[in-house]
Write a protein that holds these residues in place. Structure first.
Motif, PDB file in Angstrom:
ATOM      1  N   SER A   1      26.318  11.040 -15.328  1.00 42.95           N
ATOM      2  CA  SER A   1      26.928  10.166 -14.325  1.00 42.95           C
ATOM      3  C   SER A   1      25.942   9.891 -13.186  1.00 42.95           C
ATOM      4  CB  SER A   1      28.203  10.802 -13.780  1.00 42.95           C
ATOM      5  OG  SER A   1      27.889  12.029 -13.141  1.00 42.95           O
ATOM      6  N   THR A   2      24.659  10.212 -13.413  1.00 44.84           N
ATOM      7  CA  THR A   2      23.620  10.072 -12.393  1.00 44.84           C
ATOM      8  C   THR A   2      22.539   9.101 -12.854  1.00 44.84           C
ATOM      9  OG1 THR A   2      23.995  12.356 -11.694  1.00 44.84           O
ATOM     10  CG2 THR A   2      21.922  11.345 -11.016  1.00 44.84           C
ATOM     11  N   ALA A   3      22.079   8.281 -11.923  1.00 42.93           N
ATOM     12  CA  ALA A   3      20.948   7.390 -12.188  1.00 42.93           C
ATOM     13  C   ALA A   3      19.973   7.483 -11.018  1.00 42.93           C
ATOM     14  CB  ALA A   3      21.409   5.955 -12.388  1.00 42.93           C
ATOM     15  N   HIS A   4      18.702   7.232 -11.333  1.00 41.66           N
ATOM     16  CA  HIS A   4      17.640   7.244 -10.321  1.00 41.66           C
ATOM     17  C   HIS A   4      17.320   5.802  -9.915  1.00 41.66           C
ATOM     18  CE1 HIS A   4      17.053  11.446 -11.111  1.00 41.66           C
ATOM     19  NE2 HIS A   4      16.684  11.227 -12.361  1.00 41.66           N
ATOM     20  N   PRO A   5      17.658   5.410  -8.673  1.00 44.42           N
ATOM     21  CA  PRO A   5      17.281   4.066  -8.205  1.00 44.42           C
ATOM     22  C   PRO A   5      15.804   4.038  -7.825  1.00 44.42           C
ATOM     23  CG  PRO A   5      18.397   5.248  -6.459  1.00 44.42           C
ATOM     24  CD  PRO A   5      18.405   6.148  -7.668  1.00 44.42           C
ATOM     25  N   TRP A   6      15.170   2.891  -8.027  1.00 46.16           N
ATOM     26  CA  TRP A   6      13.760   2.744  -7.655  1.00 46.16           C
ATOM     27  C   TRP A   6      13.494   1.292  -7.274  1.00 46.16           C
ATOM     28  CZ3 TRP A   6      10.894  -0.624 -10.642  1.00 46.16           C
ATOM     29  CH2 TRP A   6      11.441  -0.959 -11.888  1.00 46.16           C
ATOM     30  N   LEU A   7      12.505   1.086  -6.438  1.00 40.61           N
ATOM     31  CA  LEU A   7      12.099  -0.257  -6.025  1.00 40.61           C
ATOM     32  C   LEU A   7      10.661  -0.200  -5.539  1.00 40.61           C
ATOM     33  CD1 LEU A   7      13.884  -2.961  -4.073  1.00 40.61           C
ATOM     34  CD2 LEU A   7      11.735  -2.102  -3.146  1.00 40.61           C
ATOM     35  N   VAL A   8       9.890  -1.182  -5.954  1.00 39.98           N
ATOM     36  CA  VAL A   8       8.560  -1.412  -5.392  1.00 39.98           C
ATOM     37  C   VAL A   8       8.483  -2.879  -5.009  1.00 39.98           C
ATOM     38  CG1 VAL A   8       7.393   0.449  -6.641  1.00 39.98           C
ATOM     39  CG2 VAL A   8       7.513  -1.835  -7.660  1.00 39.98           C
ATOM     40  N   GLY A   9       7.644  -3.166  -4.038  1.00 43.69           N
ATOM     41  CA  GLY A   9       7.549  -4.550  -3.594  1.00 43.69           C
ATOM     42  C   GLY A   9       6.139  -4.938  -3.220  1.00 43.69           C
ATOM     43  N   THR A  10       6.013  -6.210  -2.902  1.00 43.73           N
ATOM     44  CA  THR A  10       4.756  -6.774  -2.423  1.00 43.73           C
ATOM     45  C   THR A  10       4.932  -7.133  -0.952  1.00 43.73           C
ATOM     46  OG1 THR A  10       5.270  -9.101  -2.823  1.00 43.73           O
ATOM     47  CG2 THR A  10       4.421  -7.824  -4.707  1.00 43.73           C
TER      48      THR A  10
ATOM     49  N   PRO B   1      -2.255   8.774 -10.887  1.00 35.65           N
ATOM     50  CA  PRO B   1      -2.932   7.507 -10.623  1.00 35.65           C
ATOM     51  C   PRO B   1      -2.588   6.335 -11.545  1.00 35.65           C
ATOM     52  CG  PRO B   1      -4.423   9.018 -11.715  1.00 35.65           C
ATOM     53  CD  PRO B   1      -3.161   9.785 -11.428  1.00 35.65           C
ATOM     54  N   ASP B   2      -1.879   6.555 -12.651  1.00 34.83           N
ATOM     55  CA  ASP B   2      -1.572   5.461 -13.571  1.00 34.83           C
ATOM     56  C   ASP B   2      -0.346   4.676 -13.088  1.00 34.83           C
ATOM     57  OD1 ASP B   2      -1.320   3.676 -15.649  1.00 34.83           O
ATOM     58  OD2 ASP B   2      -0.730   5.175 -17.137  1.00 34.83           O
ATOM     59  N   VAL B   3      -0.532   3.913 -12.038  1.00 30.82           N
ATOM     60  CA  VAL B   3       0.568   3.165 -11.424  1.00 30.82           C
ATOM     61  C   VAL B   3       1.149   2.149 -12.403  1.00 30.82           C
ATOM     62  CG1 VAL B   3       1.145   1.550  -9.564  1.00 30.82           C
ATOM     63  CG2 VAL B   3      -0.270   3.564  -9.089  1.00 30.82           C
TER      64      VAL B   3
ATOM     65  N   ALA C   1       0.828  -1.219   0.000  1.00 34.47           N
ATOM     66  CA  ALA C   1       0.000   0.000   0.000  1.00 34.47           C
ATOM     67  C   ALA C   1       0.857   1.262   0.000  1.00 34.47           C
ATOM     68  CB  ALA C   1      -0.946  -0.015   1.194  1.00 34.47           C
ATOM     69  N   ALA C   2       1.940   1.281   0.760  1.00 40.99           N
ATOM     70  CA  ALA C   2       2.798   2.473   0.830  1.00 40.99           C
ATOM     71  C   ALA C   2       3.487   2.743  -0.504  1.00 40.99           C
ATOM     72  CB  ALA C   2       3.835   2.313   1.940  1.00 40.99           C
ATOM     73  N   ASP C   3       3.873   1.696  -1.217  1.00 43.47           N
ATOM     74  CA  ASP C   3       4.502   1.875  -2.531  1.00 43.47           C
ATOM     75  C   ASP C   3       3.500   2.451  -3.529  1.00 43.47           C
ATOM     76  OD1 ASP C   3       6.934   0.923  -1.611  1.00 43.47           O
ATOM     77  OD2 ASP C   3       6.663  -1.087  -2.427  1.00 43.47           O
ATOM     78  N   ARG C   4       2.286   1.929  -3.510  1.00 45.11           N
ATOM     79  CA  ARG C   4       1.241   2.445  -4.406  1.00 45.11           C
ATOM     80  C   ARG C   4       0.944   3.917  -4.095  1.00 45.11           C
ATOM     81  NH1 ARG C   4      -2.063   0.246  -7.739  1.00 45.11           N
ATOM     82  NH2 ARG C   4      -1.654  -1.852  -6.966  1.00 45.11           N
TER      83      ARG C   4
ATOM     84  N   TYR D   1      13.687  10.444  -5.010  1.00 42.26           N
ATOM     85  CA  TYR D   1      12.832  10.989  -3.950  1.00 42.26           C
ATOM     86  C   TYR D   1      11.986   9.870  -3.365  1.00 42.26           C
ATOM     87  CZ  TYR D   1      14.166  15.616  -5.470  1.00 42.26           C
ATOM     88  OH  TYR D   1      14.899  16.723  -5.770  1.00 42.26           O
ATOM     89  N   VAL D   2      11.724   9.953  -2.055  1.00 43.38           N
ATOM     90  CA  VAL D   2      10.890   8.980  -1.358  1.00 43.38           C
ATOM     91  C   VAL D   2       9.833   9.732  -0.560  1.00 43.38           C
ATOM     92  CG1 VAL D   2      12.472   8.847   0.631  1.00 43.38           C
ATOM     93  CG2 VAL D   2      10.893   6.950   0.170  1.00 43.38           C
ATOM     94  N   ASP D   3       8.622   9.241  -0.611  1.00 42.56           N
ATOM     95  CA  ASP D   3       7.492   9.815   0.112  1.00 42.56           C
ATOM     96  C   ASP D   3       7.791   9.808   1.611  1.00 42.56           C
ATOM     97  OD1 ASP D   3       4.950  10.333   1.275  1.00 42.56           O
ATOM     98  OD2 ASP D   3       3.916   9.256  -0.327  1.00 42.56           O
ATOM     99  N   ALA D   4       7.694  10.963   2.252  1.00 42.53           N
ATOM    100  CA  ALA D   4       7.979  11.065   3.682  1.00 42.53           C
ATOM    101  C   ALA D   4       7.034  10.199   4.514  1.00 42.53           C
ATOM    102  CB  ALA D   4       7.896  12.523   4.138  1.00 42.53           C
ATOM    103  N   ARG D   5       5.848   9.894   3.989  1.00 39.04           N
ATOM    104  CA  ARG D   5       4.899   9.026   4.715  1.00 39.04           C
ATOM    105  C   ARG D   5       5.356   7.578   4.712  1.00 39.04           C
ATOM    106  NH1 ARG D   5      -0.293   9.977   1.237  1.00 39.04           N
ATOM    107  NH2 ARG D   5       1.339   9.599  -0.313  1.00 39.04           N
ATOM    108  N   ASN D   6       6.216   7.224   3.780  1.00 41.17           N
ATOM    109  CA  ASN D   6       6.669   5.839   3.622  1.00 41.17           C
ATOM    110  C   ASN D   6       7.869   5.606   4.556  1.00 41.17           C
ATOM    111  OD1 ASN D   6       7.336   3.288   2.718  1.00 41.17           O
ATOM    112  ND2 ASN D   6       7.150   3.807   0.551  1.00 41.17           N
TER     113      ASN D   6
END
Length: 160
Positions: free
Chosen positions: A78-87, A34-36, A22-25, A118-123
């Protein structure tokens, strides 16, 4: 059974999207709307660097439990954006996420010596995980489609 990692495809985005934590969504919606599913497909497609594909899937017992990758800012950057979502399945393999993330971040830092996103402060779970990995976490500032507080996070390789 160990966790297996392989290159991700858009089909993996289709698979994981309905089962996201839920936090990732909520973070994806707050950042980009909204287009996850569209966001996940785009992240997989854009996670291609100088060395090839940089989008991955972590599977446990045949189930995709995480989708992650690195999106280069540009071909010459020389920059990349890391990302991760999970179940919620990530909870069945404690410690795996830390080991896996450290390994992949170290490898990518050799090619892209600045990782930033960037990461959601609520997460709060993700913020704490990023701190454990060694990312520097900035103060929350308004960000994204909804203008909610997000933390900028970064990790620098030895050459930056």
């Amino acid at each position: 059974m160990p966790v297996k990692v392989r290159f991700a495809t858009e089909v993996d985005a289709d698979d994981i999207e309905p089962r996201l934590r839920a936090a990732d969504r909520a973070e994806l919606v707050a950042a980009s709307g909204p287009d996850v599913l569209g966001q996940l497909r785009e992240a997989v497609t854009l996670s291609t660097g100088r060395g090839g594909r940089m989008a991955f899937v972590a599977e446990h017992e045949g189930e995709v439990i995480a989708l992650f990758g690195f999106v280069p800012v540009s071909a010459l950057s020389s920059t990349a954006h890391p990302w991760l979502v999970g179940t919620p399945g990530l909870g069945r393999v404690p410690g795996m996420l830390n080991r896996l993330s450290r390994s992949y971040c170290s490898a990518v830092l050799g090619e892209y010596p600045l990782l930033v996103n960037y990461v959601d402060a609520r997460n709060t779970t993700s913020v704490a995980w990023l701190k454990r990995l060694g990312f520097k976490i900035g103060d929350p500032t308004p960000f994204g489609a909804e203008g909610l507080p997000f933390h900028r996070f970064e990790m620098r390789g030895p050459l930056v």
